[in-house]
Design an enzyme around this catalytic site. Structure first.
Site: not given
Ligand SMILES: CC(C)(COP(=O)(O)OP(=O)(O)OC[C@H]1O[C@@H](n2cnc3c(N)ncnc32)[C@H](O)[C@@H]1OP(=O)(O)O)[C@@H](O)C(=O)NCCC(=O)NCCS
Length: 157
Positions: A122, A110
């Protein structure tokens, strides 16, 4: 350049990792989970919290459950100062590999409807929205999007 050369390892959470995990949880989420939720995971045979370690310490974590033939992803977070460097993708790939090794049929999760960065991540890994849970998040009554990644075509089961 330093980042590209940095070595990362994925290891299960140990009790002395708890502070590092909580620091990421509190920095990354607007409504972070309390410590107790992570502590309880140590006693669940079906639960895993895996940590991505860099040279400076833990940079991201993934919490997931293997329930029969499904993997349920409960939480995934990257420390805000090192987001957008592929750590979330590394951990998600690791969880999918775990699911494949355990012959899981699918992964499910979710995610907040407003959380477009996570949904984008995702979707890149083949998850698709399959439903809405209305008012799922108690803090602000936000809907959850249910996302599914199938690993085995239903016709083959
Ligand atoms: C979601 C989260 C885990 C992604 O972690 P991350 O280490 O930054 O992710 P990545 O660098 O591997 O990014 C992979 C892809 O995710 C997407 N993405 C990550 N951050 C993004 C942003 N700020 N805006 C848009 N897309 C984003 C993009 O598709 C990205 O690919 P790209 O960089 O080639 O465009 C991070 O933003 C986070 O910790 N968020 C807060 C906690 C959360 O919401 N967790 C999910 C709960 S379901």
């Amino acid at each position: 350049m330093a980042d590209q050369a940095e070595k990362f390892r994925i290891l299960p959470m140990r009790r002395d990792d708890l502070d590092a995990v909580l620091a990421i949880e509190r920095a990354a989420h607007r409504w972070p989970w309390p410590a107790q939720i992570f502590i309880e995971e140590f006693d669940r045979s079906f639960a895993r919290v895996d940590l991505l370690h860099g040279q400076e310490g833990v940079v991201a974590f993934a919490n997931y459950w293997l329930m029969h033939d499904e993997v349920h992803i409960l939480n995934l977070a990257t420390a805000p100062d090192v987001q957008r460097r592929g750590h979330g993708a590394t951990l998600l790939g690791h969880v999918i590999a775990f699911a494949l090794r355990h012959r899981a049929r699918c992964l499910v999760l979710e995610v907040r409807q407003s959380n477009l960065p996570a949904q984008s991540l995702y979707q890149k890994f083949g998850f698709r929205p399959v439903g809405i849970r209305p008012h799922y998040y108690v803090e602000n009554q936000e809907d959850a999007v249910v996302m599914l990644r199938e690993l085995v075509a239903p016709a083959y089961r």
